[in-house]
Enzyme design. Sequence first.
Site, short mmCIF file in Angstrom:
data_model
loop_
_atom_site.label_atom_id
_atom_site.label_comp_id
_atom_site.label_asym_id
_atom_site.label_seq_id
_atom_site.Cartn_x
_atom_site.Cartn_y
_atom_site.Cartn_z
N GLY A 38 15.40 3.74 -11.59
CA GLY A 38 16.67 3.61 -10.88
C GLY A 38 16.49 3.89 -9.40
O GLY A 38 17.30 4.61 -8.79
N SER A 57 16.56 1.91 -6.72
CA SER A 57 17.04 0.96 -5.71
C SER A 57 18.22 1.47 -4.90
O SER A 57 18.58 0.87 -3.88
CB SER A 57 17.39 -0.38 -6.37
OG SER A 57 18.50 -0.23 -7.22
N ARG A 58 18.86 2.56 -5.35
CA ARG A 58 19.98 3.08 -4.56
C ARG A 58 20.16 4.58 -4.83
O ARG A 58 19.46 5.15 -5.68
CB ARG A 58 21.27 2.31 -4.89
CG ARG A 58 21.86 2.65 -6.24
CD ARG A 58 23.15 1.90 -6.49
NE ARG A 58 23.98 2.64 -7.43
CZ ARG A 58 25.10 2.17 -7.96
NH1 ARG A 58 25.53 0.98 -7.65
NH2 ARG A 58 25.80 2.91 -8.81
N SER A 118 21.60 17.58 -14.36
CA SER A 118 22.84 17.73 -13.60
C SER A 118 23.41 19.12 -13.87
O SER A 118 23.18 19.71 -14.93
CB SER A 118 23.86 16.69 -14.07
OG SER A 118 25.15 17.00 -13.58
N TYR A 164 27.80 12.76 -21.06
CA TYR A 164 26.92 13.00 -19.90
C TYR A 164 26.34 14.42 -19.94
O TYR A 164 25.13 14.62 -19.78
CB TYR A 164 27.73 12.77 -18.63
CG TYR A 164 26.97 12.85 -17.33
CD1 TYR A 164 26.24 11.75 -16.86
CD2 TYR A 164 27.00 13.99 -16.54
CE1 TYR A 164 25.56 11.81 -15.65
CE2 TYR A 164 26.33 14.06 -15.34
CZ TYR A 164 25.62 12.97 -14.88
OH TYR A 164 24.95 13.03 -13.67
N ILE A 205 26.82 15.18 -5.40
CA ILE A 205 26.10 14.56 -4.28
C ILE A 205 26.80 13.25 -3.97
O ILE A 205 27.18 12.50 -4.88
CB ILE A 205 24.63 14.28 -4.68
CG1 ILE A 205 23.93 15.53 -5.25
CG2 ILE A 205 23.85 13.71 -3.49
CD1 ILE A 205 23.76 16.69 -4.30
#
Length: 251
Positions: free
Chosen positions: A13, A15-16, A144, A157, A190
């Site tokens: 992941g 790319s961003r 997280s 999550y 974030i």
Amino acid sequence: MFDLSGKAALVTGGSRGLGRAISMAFAQQGADVAVNYRGNASAADEVVAAIRELGHEAISIQGDTAGGREACEAIVKAAIDQFGKVDILVNNAGITRDNLLMRMDEAEWDDVIATNLSGPFWMCRAIARPMLKAKSGRIINMSSVAGRMGNAGQVNYASAKAGLIGLTKTVARELASRGITANAIAPGLIQTELTADLPDAARQFVLDSTPLGYIGSVEDVAAAAVYLASDEARYVTGQVLGIDGGMMMGG
Ligand code: NAD
């Protein structure tokens, strides 16, 4: 300090958001980087171009980390085919599908577990053999604060991110004798596209429970990843590093 020259990294992941910032920070410290992405090829190619501008090697690797064993093995193979090795794996890819316990449906649960927990498991499984052969390696799992404290509306999550901490500690124990470390980073809130749509009340709640009193940046998290990836962190394994403005002060 924290020189990553000559190292090859694979960031899922990438790319961003946090994955992009980590990929760029690794390259700034001298690493070559394989940027995994699922759908946005042009964003991944933009990261690759930015890394090459810094004078380092980079490739983008399309692949769905929620796709199970074969998909994850193919991502690792593509990185090794390019660089001959992977010194640093960052399991960063993650999604949210928030809902209250009483409303959460099967797809919301399954998708988040598949992406945020099973994905890192299969990536660790795929990288273990080459790292064991190399007798060195760094695995960094993006957990997280929700996985440490729980979070109303995020049962899927928080469960996946807590599971990822158990996975990290177990991998750390199993691979330690070969010089491989595994650690988790547990960011608080974030500023990224993942958190852009957070309702104002939720944002305020986070701020109120963050002693430092502001929302973190992707660079705050990337700096932690650079440290954990470095030779200087060789004696650090099985840890959960909170980058959360003090929200979770764990023992
Ligand atoms: P983001 O949504 O901006 O980026 C996540 C990236 O992962 C995206 O590029 C997405 O396409 C990719 N991805 C998702 N599923 C994938 C899959 N199956 N295969 C390959 N790529 C996939 O989110 P972010 O804020 O940069 O978050 C990165 C990681 O950090 C996630 O694991 C997230 O849970 C964790 N995290 C973020 C925060 C935060 O406040 N932003 C806080 C704690 C933890």
